[in-house]
Write an enzyme that holds these catalytic residues in place. Structure first.
Site, PDB file in Angstrom:
ATOM      1  N   GLY A 205       0.810  -1.228   0.000  1.00 54.68           N
ATOM      2  CA  GLY A 205       0.000   0.000   0.000  1.00 54.68           C
ATOM      3  C   GLY A 205       0.839   1.272   0.000  1.00 54.68           C
ATOM      4  N   ILE A 206       0.354   2.242   0.748  1.00 53.10           N
ATOM      5  CA  ILE A 206       0.996   3.564   0.771  1.00 53.10           C
ATOM      6  C   ILE A 206       2.427   3.460   1.310  1.00 53.10           C
ATOM      7  CG2 ILE A 206       0.905   5.840   1.865  1.00 53.10           C
ATOM      8  CD1 ILE A 206      -2.183   5.606   1.781  1.00 53.10           C
ATOM      9  N   ASP A 225       7.435  -4.096   8.999  1.00 50.39           N
ATOM     10  CA  ASP A 225       6.029  -4.547   8.994  1.00 50.39           C
ATOM     11  C   ASP A 225       5.890  -5.710   9.955  1.00 50.39           C
ATOM     12  OD1 ASP A 225       3.243  -5.135   8.098  1.00 50.39           O
ATOM     13  OD2 ASP A 225       3.770  -3.783   6.451  1.00 50.39           O
ATOM     14  N   LEU A 281     -20.162   3.964  17.381  1.00 50.34           N
ATOM     15  CA  LEU A 281     -19.745   3.933  18.796  1.00 50.34           C
ATOM     16  C   LEU A 281     -20.644   3.025  19.637  1.00 50.34           C
ATOM     17  CD1 LEU A 281     -17.810   5.040  20.965  1.00 50.34           C
ATOM     18  CD2 LEU A 281     -19.406   6.914  21.309  1.00 50.34           C
ATOM     19  N   ASN A 283     -22.065   0.399  18.903  1.00 54.05           N
ATOM     20  CA  ASN A 283     -21.817  -1.034  18.649  1.00 54.05           C
ATOM     21  C   ASN A 283     -20.340  -1.416  18.780  1.00 54.05           C
ATOM     22  OD1 ASN A 283     -24.516  -1.222  17.878  1.00 54.05           O
ATOM     23  ND2 ASN A 283     -24.023  -0.609  15.775  1.00 54.05           N
ATOM     24  N   ASN A 331     -15.801  10.922  10.605  1.00 56.39           N
ATOM     25  CA  ASN A 331     -16.444  10.015   9.654  1.00 56.39           C
ATOM     26  C   ASN A 331     -17.310   9.029  10.422  1.00 56.39           C
ATOM     27  OD1 ASN A 331     -16.900   9.216   7.051  1.00 56.39           O
ATOM     28  ND2 ASN A 331     -15.116   7.853   6.943  1.00 56.39           N
ATOM     29  N   TYR A 337     -10.922   5.436  14.743  1.00 54.63           N
ATOM     30  CA  TYR A 337      -9.942   5.821  13.723  1.00 54.63           C
ATOM     31  C   TYR A 337      -9.795   7.352  13.673  1.00 54.63           C
ATOM     32  CZ  TYR A 337      -7.736   5.771   9.051  1.00 54.63           C
ATOM     33  OH  TYR A 337      -6.887   5.924   7.990  1.00 54.63           O
ATOM     34  N   THR A 373      -6.048   1.900  -2.907  1.00 50.77           N
ATOM     35  CA  THR A 373      -5.235   0.805  -2.338  1.00 50.77           C
ATOM     36  C   THR A 373      -6.154  -0.402  -2.149  1.00 50.77           C
ATOM     37  OG1 THR A 373      -5.751   1.373  -0.047  1.00 50.77           O
ATOM     38  CG2 THR A 373      -3.785   2.404  -0.987  1.00 50.77           C
TER      39      THR A 373
END
Ligand code: NAI
Length: 432
Positions: A205-206, A225, A281, A283, A331, A337, A373
């Site tokens: 990915g990025i 990683d 939130l 759940n 979001n 996140y 991605t």
């Protein structure tokens, strides 16, 4: 997953049909080279010594009336009358800027002792962001606040190059410098030669693109990683002439283990590893909250502290952390996140000015928007299409766009860029 709509609107029938239906018209962004010259304009009386800096960008002065880049020096705008000079300068030329071209507005820091100057300099933000939203054809518009043109050279080079294809609607503050802002690397093509860079979450990915961009500029890269991604990490490290480090960044001793793996210290540290565990939130079990906060924020704080305490970040070092527009705008389903990524912005703003400036170390963040991605390919079709189109460029970015932005922040000559959170989001409507 390929963006088929973008490919379709790139054909003559596709352009005709989508135009007739009033659908978005994203332009293929140029990531190879800008085509055309540079037009240098000014509004108000300026004292900025810009000409020699612009000369060194490699763009020739515009001669055919279709500039690839327009730089408007508005640092001398101090009142509403001189602000009109911004309109007067750009109104006649804006239509002729080449496809996928650049408009860069230069402003001055807001003067706390002069509310007229502060008002019109802040006005440049609204101007820049509005022009970014209307200019179209893959063209970007950004504002740089600066006091010294030479300290801003690396930033202007970046914004006036294909490397910034997906950066639009941004306000970037340059200076005062941390350390030596204009440190000129020995080799302009390989500015990171002889330097060591570590990228977390770099197996794919990025992060993999970031490792590639840094290695392409001469850095020795350490591809970090989780052990489960060890094979991919080793393969990439081999291809880039670097080394792999199998390590879960949430390990309590991750900082010490990184320090042990780079005996000569780190010149560039990129905190890119990140995960999502979305749930509203109401759940969200505590485990989903803590796993995201641990990878995305706590481990960044812990490893940064440990590396600094161990003296493993070299003088003139560059720390770049990965935030997200979800952290800036919020979001639904991403309280964990969003909190973690907003935390990154807070960390950057706090650490940058105080803790490290004496050693010339800078701390900045990139905040990607919708980037193509594996992670975003898994997003349901309609949400994915909304993510791609709801930005001024009408398309998702590529990992290389985030990588090139990181490479600009990691550049030895970017010492005057500090404490910035730069969105790589095509001017997403989210939190714009
Ligand atoms: P990805 O999921 O493709 O790659 C993330 C990498 O981080 C993986 O290789 C993974 O193994 C590694 N990783 C995860 N947990 C780790 C841990 N505990 N220790 C070490 N490595 C770990 O993600 P992508 O899309 O490349 O994202 C990279 C960064 O960009 C993340 O921080 C993400 O939050 C951020 N971002 C991505 C966006 C996008 O549209 N793809 C948008 C905004 C932000």
């Amino acid at each position: 997953m390929a963006d088929r709509y973008l490919s379709f609107t790139g054909t003559a029938p596709g352009r005709f049909l989508t135009r007739r239906l009033g659908l978005p018209q994203p332009a293929q962004l140029r990531r190879e080279a800008l085509t055309g010259g540079l037009l240098h304009l000014a509004a108000g009386k300026t004292e900025l010594d810009l000409a020699s800096v612009l000369d060194r960008t490699g763009l020739a002065p515009d001669t055919d009336g279709h500039p690839a880049a327009v730089v408007l020096d508005a640092t001398g705008v101090r009142d509403v009358d001189t602000l009109a000079g911004v309109h007067a300068a750009l109104h006649p030329v804006v239509r002729s800027v080449a496809t996928s071209g650049r408009v860069v507005v230069l402003g001055a820091p807001l003067d706390p002792a002069d509310h007229h100057q502060a008002a019109v300099q802040q006005a440049l933000e609204g101007f820049t962001r509005s022009l970014g939203k209307e200019i179209g054809r893959g063209r970007t518009v950004n504002l740089v606040r600066l006091t010294d043109a030479s300290a801003a050279e690396s930033t202007l080079r970046f914004l006036l190059s294909p490397a910034s294809a997906y950066v639009s609607g941004q306000v970037i503050e340059v200076g005062p410098a941390a350390g030596s802002p204009t440190a000129v690397p020995d080799d302009a093509e390989l500015p990171l030669a002889g330097r060591t860079a570590l990228v977390t979450g770099a197996a794919r990915g990025i992060g993999a693109a970031v490792a590639g961009s840094l290695a392409g500029r001469g850095a020795r890269v350490v591809v970090l990683d989780v052990p489960q991604a060890g094979q991919e990490a080793r393969r990439l490290a081999e291809r880039l002439g670097g080394t792999a480090l199998a390590l879960d960044i949430t390990a309590a001793d991750a900082g010490e283990r990184i320090a042990a793996a780079v005996p000569g210290g780190l010149d560039v540290l990129v905190h890119n590893a990140g995960i999502t565990r979305d749930r509203r939130l109401a759940n969200m079990p505590a485990e989903r909250w803590s796993s995201v906060l641990d990878v995305n924020l706590a481990s960044v704080l812990r490893t940064t502290d440990a590396l600094l305490a161990a003296g493993a970040v070299n003088r003139g070092g560059r720390i770049v952390a990965t935030a997200s527009i979800a952290g800036l705008a919020g979001n639904a389903g991403q309280t964990n996140y969003g909190a973690s990524k907003a935390g990154i912005a807070g960390l950057v703003r706090s650490l940058a000015p105080h803790a490290l400036a004496g050693h010339g170390v800078t701390v900045n963040a990139v905040a990607p928007g919708f980037i193509e991605t594996k992670m975003t390919a898994a997003v349901p079709l309609f949400i994915r299409e909304a993510g791609r189109r709801m930005n001024s460029l009408g398309q998702g970015g590529l990992p290389v766009d985030v990588a090139e932005t990181t490479a600009w922040l990691a550049h030895p000559a970017s010492g005057a860029v500090n404490g910035q959170v730069v969105r790589v989001c095509g001017q997403s409507l989210l939190g714009a």
